[in-house]
Every structure is written in structure tokens, then in C-alpha cells.
Design an enzyme around this catalytic site. Sequence first.
Site, PDB file in Angstrom:
ATOM      1  CD  GLU A 142      12.203   8.561  -4.333  1.00 58.39           C
ATOM      2  OE1 GLU A 142      12.446   7.594  -3.567  1.00 58.39           O
ATOM      3  OE2 GLU A 142      11.287   8.532  -5.182  1.00 58.39           O
ATOM      4  CE  LYS A 158       0.560  15.412 -13.109  1.00 60.73           C
ATOM      5  NZ  LYS A 158       0.191  13.986 -13.103  1.00 60.73           N
TER       6      LYS A 158
HETATM    7  C1  LIG Z   1       9.317   6.130  -3.198  1.00 61.99           C
HETATM    8  C2  LIG Z   1       8.584   6.390  -4.461  1.00 61.99           C
HETATM    9  N1  LIG Z   1       9.183   7.096  -5.434  1.00 61.99           N
HETATM   10  C3  LIG Z   1       8.520   7.355  -6.590  1.00 61.99           C
HETATM   11  C4  LIG Z   1       7.253   6.914  -6.777  1.00 61.99           C
HETATM   12  C5  LIG Z   1       6.509   7.219  -8.077  1.00 61.99           C
HETATM   13  N2  LIG Z   1       6.172   5.993  -8.780  1.00 61.99           N
HETATM   14  C6  LIG Z   1       4.963   5.411  -8.698  1.00 61.99           C
HETATM   15  S1  LIG Z   1       4.873   3.960  -9.528  1.00 61.99           S
HETATM   16  C7  LIG Z   1       6.472   4.086 -10.047  1.00 61.99           C
HETATM   17  C8  LIG Z   1       7.096   3.041 -10.896  1.00 61.99           C
HETATM   18  C9  LIG Z   1       7.290   1.758 -10.183  1.00 61.99           C
HETATM   19  O1  LIG Z   1       8.175   0.963 -10.915  1.00 61.99           O
HETATM   20  P1  LIG Z   1       8.287  -0.577 -10.625  1.00 61.99           P
HETATM   21  O2  LIG Z   1       8.476  -0.844  -9.184  1.00 61.99           O
HETATM   22  O3  LIG Z   1       9.296  -1.159 -11.548  1.00 61.99           O
HETATM   23  O4  LIG Z   1       6.850  -1.109 -10.963  1.00 61.99           O
HETATM   24  P2  LIG Z   1       6.080  -1.172 -12.364  1.00 61.99           P
HETATM   25  O5  LIG Z   1       5.211   0.021 -12.415  1.00 61.99           O
HETATM   26  O6  LIG Z   1       7.106  -1.204 -13.434  1.00 61.99           O
HETATM   27  O7  LIG Z   1       5.295  -2.429 -12.231  1.00 61.99           O
HETATM   28  C10 LIG Z   1       7.028   5.265  -9.581  1.00 61.99           C
HETATM   29  C11 LIG Z   1       8.399   5.698  -9.881  1.00 61.99           C
HETATM   30  C12 LIG Z   1       6.665   6.200  -5.719  1.00 61.99           C
HETATM   31  N3  LIG Z   1       5.430   5.749  -5.769  1.00 61.99           N
HETATM   32  N4  LIG Z   1       7.357   5.934  -4.593  1.00 61.99           N
END
Ligand SMILES: Cc1ncc(C[n+]2csc(CCOP(=O)(O)OP(=O)(O)O)c2C)c(N)n1
Lengths: 552, 171, 555
Positions: free
Chosen positions: C49, C161
Amino acid sequence: MNKTGAQILVESLLAEGVDTIFGYPGGAVLPIYDALYDADLRHILTRHEQGAAHAADGYARASGKPGVCLATSGPGATNLVTGIANAYMDSVPMVAITGQVPTSLLGRDSFQEADITGITLPITKHNYLVKDVKDLARTVREAFYIATTGRPGPVLIDIPRDVSAGMAEYEDPGPVQLPGYHIKLEPDPEQVTRAVRAIEESERPVIYAGGGVINGGAHEELLRLAEMLLAPVATTLMGLGGFPGNHPLSVGMLGMHGSKYANYAVCECDLLIGVGVRFDDRVTSKIEEFAPNATVIHIDIDPAEIGKNVGVDIPVVGDVRCSLRKIIERLQPRLESRWRDKIFNWKKEYPIEYVENGRLKPQEVIQEIYNVTRGNVRVATDVGQHQMWAAHYYSYDRPRTFITSGGLGTMGFGFPAALGVQVACPDENVVCISGDGSFQMNSQELATAVHYNLPVKVAIINNGYLGMVRQWQELFYNRRYAYTEITGPDFVKLAEAYGAAGMRVTKKSEIREAMEEALRIPKPVVIDFPIEREENVLPMVPPGEPINKMLG
Amino acid sequence: MRHTLAVLVENNPGVLARVAGLFSRRGFNIDSLAVGRTENPDVSRMTIVVEGDARVLEQVTKQLHKLVDVIKINDITADEYVDRELVLIKVNVDPAQRGEVMQIADVFRARIVDLGRKTLTLECTGNDGKINAFEESLRPYGIKELVRTGKIAMLRGSKYTGLQDNGARDE
Amino acid sequence: MEITVAEALVKCLEQEQVEVIFGYPGGAILPVYDALYHSSIRHVLVRHEQGAVHAADGYARATGKVGVVMATSGPGATNLVTGIANAYMDSVPLVLFTGQVPTSQVGTDAFQEVDITGITMPVTKHNYLVKDAAQLPRIVRNAFHIASTGRPGPVLIDIPKDVAQTVIDFKYPEMVQLRGYKPTYRGHPNKIAEAARLIAASERPVIYAGGGIINSRASQELLALAETINAPVTNTFMGLSSFPGDHPLFLGMLGLHGTRAANLAVTNCDLLIALGARFDDRVTGKITEFAPNAGVIHVDIDPAEIGKNVQVHVPIVGDVKQVLQELLARLEKRNDTRWLEQIQAWKEQYPLAYRRDDGELKPQYVVEKLYEITRGDAVVATDVGQHQMWVAQYYRFKRPGSLISSGGLGTMGFGLPAAVGAQIGLPGERVILVTGDGSIQMTMQELATAVEQELPLKIIILNNYSLGMVRQLQQLYCEGRYIAVDFKFHPDFELLARAYGIRGYTLRTEKDVDDLLPGALEAPGAVLVNCLVSAAENVNPIVPAGKSISEAIDC
Ligand SMILES: Cc1ncc(C[n+]2csc(CCOP(=O)(O)OP(=O)(O)O)c2C)c(N)n1
Ligand SMILES: Cc1ncc(C[n+]2csc(CCOP(=O)(O)OP(=O)(O)O)c2C)c(N)n1
Ligand SMILES: [Mg+2]
């Protein structure tokens, strides 16, 4: 003897038993770094201040000692914000030290000035702006005291450059005197009595254990309590490792991604014993139907947690370990329990499972990592689906072996935290289970890992998605995948560009060997696991539903 | 020097935090701050007493103005205004001394609002000077507890610092 | 029209003619993302971000439009803080949307809950937590207005939300209603007249022009003023590019790393005309000896800046462009050459210089070459450190807004994402990032964004294997006791670039630069050029801490 503020700071840190600082230099902390030059303190230079904060956090979670991070004013300080908020939500003892512009320039939007005490007000247990070098030693003493006692948390000390460069006599400030800061260690005997009575009267008790068990060092007492009552123990994400995951009485995690049997147990219990927990929304889901028929005992050090989210019948405010001991002392062990047998049956009936289809599955990756390491490593995770799989398919049997961002859910936490864990536990293996999205957030710390030879093994569960968000879109937004598909570098080449080892595993049959090899390689290793892309985390409680209404 | 500012603000949540945060961040010293609703329910009025020279005051005013929720600021220090503050003081008085204390109260037109076995609680309103003098005259008896509301103020005569006009001057 | 707040939000953005959003999704902001799915607004997915805010910031600086950011609650929101503070310090118009936990959970330390309006209070121009769904359109309208008018700045809107999912009767407000917010654009005529008199009476005027010139697009007026009264012009760092770098009246930058000519001119002037500048501590040095004999005219849109750090004789609150236009109408051409001769003499006596005879590749050389190749016809983004100052000193900017750099907060890691944003805002232009080996590592993951968005960014690392600026300070103030500034270890940047699918170069000598740099800048797609430069080089001149700016030294 007169010393500079920076030297006093260093003396004070040593007096608190600090041995390692994670930090990043800059103009406003120049005097502090100059004092570090001569100090018997290890300084780990990260590649972004966020990395320093998370590493200090990981260090603290693994060791139980306060983590210390250091950054310059302005952007250095603001770069700590996420790390501080993360530590705050998970009650991690941390002391963050920031440089500040000289007092004469405060409040004038000076170069690299940021009102970091104002900014961090909502996310620190306490914070200080030190305006007089004479206050410095006492401030540091207080900061460590506040960070580590009661419900732990981060404390920030902001030190203007003229204060760290100013001169004063160093004297040990002696014991802290904080009239506004009270900690109640001993629970109220009356509440203990009530708790004991409720326990004795219960037929279907469930223990709901959280991070407070680990922070409070109460895992042995918890084990005793469970075995005396023959009661199943469900843990929160933060509580994993607080009760042996492979113990027959363990029902794993509860809540949104809990096991069915844990959630069923909670729904049917007549007594819920919450130990170091906070009835978080991720655990309770529809709160009115959480443990609907149960008497609730809530044991916690933080009186503000009690009754915050649910009505509690018997509040026990005090140190978790001390409180559990007082309760156990007065209990008779149970010899048999139909309730336990019922739970055992549920465990057999509703296991956590997945479907094999020839493609690489994330669950089998985690399982194989467990099989190779046998629980003898520290696991740090990032945030997302992989985090939940790491909670489901790996068994944590000792406290402080599962390091994860629970309350804030900070993607990017895992890898720098793993480095902090490795610093705290140089003789142990550390595995970081990350996602392709999360790992990219702080991949620059590969340089730190190689620079200090911190041989962390990173498993990237690579689905080419922000998987957890995609899963929600699939389930609740009609598969409209708005901006959750994500690309990244070639992780193997990336690792190699840093002089770390890179591997890629595409078949189940290769996981074990790759993992064994990674553990043999005496440097950081990144293993890319391209998995089934649209695999979901199951079971799952849809938002707003009671926890026994699960998908999957 | 002390300045009295009448600050009209939007009655939004968080507005007090914004103002308080501004003062602490910029190192301005607040002597007292009183806040409450005005004749217009959307608008609150803060009476802020700040310590500082003309430059400090200028910055205070300008920085306050930058807060979007701050509608209007008037430094009324130099104007004719009435100001009032309320104080509650609990003093140690054994029955023998009661009369004396009640006399003092009379002089300051204070009222006795509570009576304990060994204490008296008095209420007094007035401007700064009067309240300070009142406090001083009770000090010898031993003040157990004291609380002041902070000053509120209003311009005299037909001048006003309301929303409608800009200059707060006479019609 | 009955639609959800999330849909209304997207409609508001369309009304505000938003073309691009920089963001990163997550649970709490999901309803808004779902509404975005159907919109024609472009969404740029960053890799952290922090990258989203810096990119929106770079976009805003490059285009003059409002940059828009979207992130989820909790860590998504806190990851924005540095970028918000950065935009706040440099007065950049941004509107940021964050998801928040449902209203019923606000204040309970719920999963991914942080009090982001509380946290960002000191670093936003204004912020909102939307509690009443019906208010959303008005809030968005106000936010864009506040962010982009007066002294611009970031405005944050936090949306729970459940609010995002609430159905409202949507109508975009036509008018902005803000009784507490009314910027002053027209300078007071009496003050302008007084300024004109002072100027006419002065013998040694200097124009000190800051970022306000760029924000108010007053470069032409600035040029006209300088040429009318024949006064030399010095820029703050933020003001660079507002005045042609190759103009004979240009003195270069002033202050800490300013040219000696600029600093001497300011110290000896009898009239200082400060335009959209804020007498920042890095500019003034020892403040009591800053322009000690000068009358001061200070034009700024932000009344709080006037008199904040120095005593001003003629304060003019207003939009610099408008004020200058009115001022110009009252001025006569001046042709006093004695002062300009003196200035010229200083310029010749104290040119910017560096040693080239020791066989090492000098960072300044790379910047000079870059100028030569581009002729100043590029948008240059920088990071923070020595390399940033070398760009300020050796690159001669031609077009207003063509320098994109973090001035007030000095945020390392700003450069790459800001360049991404700038390139997205100006697809046809040549965007070059000059960064340091420390800075690039802070936000390097955005290379993936650059590749995904197919941006032809040119990235030049002036790699001195060191946090050079801090090393220089340790040399100067800590007797060379170097700690935590020398990178014993770096990734191989060329390989790293390749891991992202980007062409990489490594340049070691002047000859490499001469031979390869032009081609690298012309190559298609994103390119990363790793220049291994002299590690011991310092930024000179430098004004030692606490000294007058006339007392600069070389170190
Ligand atoms: C800094 C941050 N930004 C956004 C989020 C929202 N968020 C929660 S889980 C997730 C996806 C995580 O993706 P990845 O690391 O590829 O793990 P996966 O779920 O695919 O195993 C997001 C975007 C967050 N938790 N932390
Ligand atoms: C986020 C952040 N952390 C720390 C600093 C302090 N700081 C200012 S310049 C600098 C060194 C920059 O190093 P590099 O990017 O390699 O550039 P160089 O000075 O070597 O050209 C540092 C650490 C900063 N400005 N921003
Ligand atoms: Mg993923």
C-alpha cells in the site's frame, strides 16, 4: 560522569538487558548511532523500517523478551506505524525508539518532522516525547516496564536530536513509580471460588485458550487444567502452541476457520473457560449464538477485555498463570467424561480435509513440511490462505513456535518476523510460510537475511492470487475477481539475485526432498510452490453466521 | 501574555481531539479550554485561554483556521467582554471555623453546596481574578479538592461573535 | 437513484473525472472493489500500500490532478501513513479511501481495525469517518475540493464495511458547503502595492521561489517577474523546475546544499521576494543570519506559513499566480546591472564542481550525462539521499513539475512508486528515476507493478554501496565513525531486474556511461541501470549545522 543523551540511552538499554536492536539510520538518530558504535549491542540493519519493527516483533514473540527497534524521524518513524499497530493488536512487548527534529524545530513542519507520538497514540500502550535529556533514563526504564508487564504492548520513545546530543549525568533511575499504571496479578478469591464451583458443576466444559496463555507463560497450567477436566481445548490463532496440537484433547482452532469439532464443542458446551482471550469477532462470528448455553468464565490480565464483546458470568481478572494455579489447586481430576468421548467422535467424523487431484495442493505442502520438521522448527507466517493452512496442517506443540499476525493481519509481517525469530533462536530452524502477495510486500529483507546470514527457509504458497480475498469474491461476490489476480517476480531468480538459494517444487513427490535439502543449505532459501490456484480454505463460517454453520 | 479566544467549531465528533492534538503537536500552551453547545446545535463554541506572545498567538490562530472544522476564531482579549468561570472547592473546616468560612463565602458571593462533618464544599463563579482571590482566601483552611471549569466569555453590549457576521463589531 | 454506498462512491469518482486509482484490496474494502469491477476507471494494483500512495502522489505531481488511493482496513490503512505524511509535507492533492470494520465493531479492537482517522490526524489536511451512509456523496465532494484547493494536501475517507453496503438515494451534490474552509486567492491590493514599492526601491532583490509556484502553475509569471525587475531567482528544492535551469538569472538551489552563489545572493540581498516557499530549516540555516539585511515580501496561499519562521515585512496571502499577475501590472522594467554583475561574479567564482581525475565513476557525471542526453526534456523522479541532491544540482530542469521528489518528509522509497504514478499519468513522456542503492530497496517490489502495467520506466541507481547521505553526516559530525551505513551486501541489481523480467545494465566507468546510457534510455520497456559509483563522494557544498548559509564548506 556526564554523558550524552545517546550514551544514556545505550546505558539504559543495557540495563534493561537488551542485546539486539533492529534499525535503520538517518539524520535525527545520528547521535544514537554514534553511541551504538561503541556499545556492546548488536544492531541489525534492515532494508525498510517496517522490516525492523516486524523483526523486533518476531524476536519478542519467539524469545518472550521485549523487541527493540530504532528509526529516524519523519519517514523512518512513520514507516514503523504498521509494525507498531501489529504489535499492539497482538500484545507484543516492544520498545520503538525514534529520532525527532531538535526541540527548537518542533511543531514547525520542519524537515523530516512527523508528530509520531500523535500518530501512534491509538496504537501504542504508551508513548513519550522526551524533551529534556535528564528525563531520558527514567523514560526508558518506564517504557520497558510498561511494555513488558500486565498485558504487554508496544511503547514508543521519541527523542529529539538535541536531547540525544545533550549532556547529563547518568544515574540509574531506580524502580518505576507510575501512579496511573496498575496491574492486578492476583485474582479475586471470591471469583476463583465461583469459577471452581462452576467448573465442578459443569458436564460439558470447553477451554478456549488464546495468546494470553503464551504471553502469561501458562501453557503448563493450561495442560494440567485440561487433563484434570478432560476438557477439549480450542485455541485462537494467537493461542496455537499454547496447548500441544497433537494432544488428544486438542480440538485445534475455533472460529471462522476453526475445525468443525472445535466449533461444535463450543456451541454445545455448558461451560466455556476463556483463558487469555478476547472474544474477537473472528472467533465468535454471530456473537449472540456463540456458546449459547454456556456459563462463561473469562480469565484475563486486562480488565478492559472482560465484558467487552460478550457478557461474562464469572470474570477472573489477574495473571493467567497465577489464576489458573489458584483454580487448579482446588479441583479434583475427572476420571471419565462422556463429553470427551463425544468430542473424540466428532474429531473422527469431521476431520479437516482436502481433495487430491494430482495438482500441487497447499495443504500437502504444509503437511510435508510438518513431516520433515516434526514440529521442531519455529514457523512464522504471513497473512492469507496460506496462514490458515499453516494453522490447520501443522501441529504446534510448544509455545512461541507459531509466529503470526493475528489481530491486525498484516501481510508482509512473516518474512521480517522470521528474521527476528532467527536472531532470537540462532540454533533453531526457522520456516516462513508465505504467500506470493505477502512475500512481495517485504521481499527486500532478503538482503538482510543474506547480509547477516539468517538461514530462514521461505515457502511461498504461490497461487497467483491474493487468495484469501479471491476466496471471498468467489463465495460472496459471484466470482467477480476484482483486482485480486497478482503477478510477481520469478521467486527463484529473485532469491538468486540476492545470493540466497532458490528452488521450485511442482509435484507432491518433490516436497519432502526439497524441504530436506533446504534445511541442509546453510543460508536463506526460497522455495516457490506453484499450487492449485483456486483452492479454498475450508471449513469456513460465512460472515454473520453462527460458528456451527460452516461451509465445507 | 494571556489571550482569550472564542472559537466556533462544527459540532462534529473528533473536533475536540483535532484541536487538542493541534495544540500538543505544535507545542502551544493551553491555560484552559471550555467547550459546549451554542444557540445553534450544529455549532460548538470553545473558549480557549492561551499563553504566548503575539507571534505565538498568530500561529495559534492561523493553525486553528486550517482545521476544516473550525469555522471562526475571535481573539476577544482586547475587547470588552464578560468572562466567567465556576469553581468548586472543598475545604477542611471544623465546626468552630464554619462561621469564618461562611463569611468569606459571603464576601465572594459564593454558595455552600455541600456540608460534611469536617468539610465544606463551596461554589463560586466569577472572572479569573475573583476566583483566584477566593482560592487564596480559603487556602489557609486547607483545600482538600478544587476543580475549575475553565473560562467562558462573551462580548459586552451588542457586539457578538456569532456565525452570521464576520467582524464581531458593532452594528 | 437507489444504489449502495460502494456504487455511489464509484459514481462520485466518475463525477470527479478520476481516471486512475492506485490500490490494494482486502476484506473491509471488498464492497467498493466489487463496485469498481463494473467501472471504466483504471485500477493499478501495487505490491504494497505504501506504493499506492506514492504512486498516486507521483501521478498528482506529474499531472496536477488529484491522486486517488484505495486500501483495506487495518494494515492496509497503516501502510499508507508514510505516503500520506509525505504528501502532506509537500502539499500534494490526494484523496484516500480506506475500508473500515463494520460500524458495530468500531472501537472493539476487532480484526483489522485501526483508528486510521485518529492516526492520520496530524498528517492529513482533513479526514472523515463515514458513519451516516447518506453523507457519503457530500463527503467525497468536499474531500476533492479540500484536497485540491488552497494549499493542496491529502484527505482521507474511512468507510466501514456495513456503510459501504448500505443503499442510499444517490445524488452528487453540486455545491461544496464548508463554512470552516475558505482559501484566500486574491492578495490584498494594498499589500501588493506596498510590495511593488519595495521592489522599485530595492537595489539588490532576490526571488526565492518554492513549490507553491508549481502548485499554482505560476512559472510564466515567475519568469516575467524575474525578467521585468532583473532579479536573480533561486529555488528551494521543491521549487526546482519552476524556473528554467539554463536561464542566466537562475542561481540554482539555495540552503543546505545550495550553490554558493544562491546563498551569497540571499545573504547580501536587500529585498527577498519569497514566493510559495516556507522558510524551511533546510533552506534558512541559522535563521537569524538568513537574509539579515533584507526586507521580506512573502506570498503564500497558506496564511499560517507567513511569519511562522521569520519576520515578514509585506505579507501577501493569496494564490501566487494571481498575486504575481496583479503585482506585474504595477511594476516597471528595471535595468540596474551592478547587482547582476556581482551575482555573475559569484557564479563564476563558485561553480558546482567535482573531481574527475581519480579514475572512479562519479555520480555527478552520470547526472550530467543524463541531462545532456535528455536536454532537460524528461520527467525526473528521485529518491532521497545524496543522489537526490546531485540531481538537484546537476540536472537543469526545463518544464514545471518535471522534478518529482520527496522534499519535506524526505522519504526514501518514494522514488520508484512515484515514477510509476508519473508514467501512468504521462504515458507519452520519458520518465526517469534516479535512485540510490538504499532507497530503491525500500519499495523495490513495485518493479512488478511497472512490469504489469507495461511502463517504459528508466531506472538509474547511483550505487555507492552505502547510505551515502548518512555516511557523509557521520564523516562530518561523528569523526568518520561509520556505523550502519555501509552495505556489506547488496543484491545483484542487474539479476534482480531480470527476476522481474526487466532489462538490466551495470555501468562501472565513464566510458560505460558514454557508451551504454544513451541506448539504455532508448530501449523499449522498463530498464534498470546499476551505476557503480564512487563510494566516498560527498554532496558539496554543505552548510554545517547551526551555521549561516553563507558559511558553506566542502567536505
Ligand atoms: C497489508 C495488507 N494489505 C491487505 C490485506 C488484505 N488481505 C488479507 S489476505 C490477502 C491476500 C493475501 O495474498 P497472499 O499473500 O498471496 O496469500 P494467499 O491468501 O494467496 O495464500 C489480502 C490482500 C492485508 N491483510 N494486509
Ligand atoms: C524511510 C527513510 N529512512 C531513513 C532515512 C534517512 N536517510 C536519509 S538519506 C539516507 C541514505 C540514502 O541512501 P541511498 O538511497 O543509497 O542514497 P545515497 O545517499 O547513497 O545517494 C538515509 C538513510 C530517510 N530519509 N527515509
Ligand atoms: Mg497468493
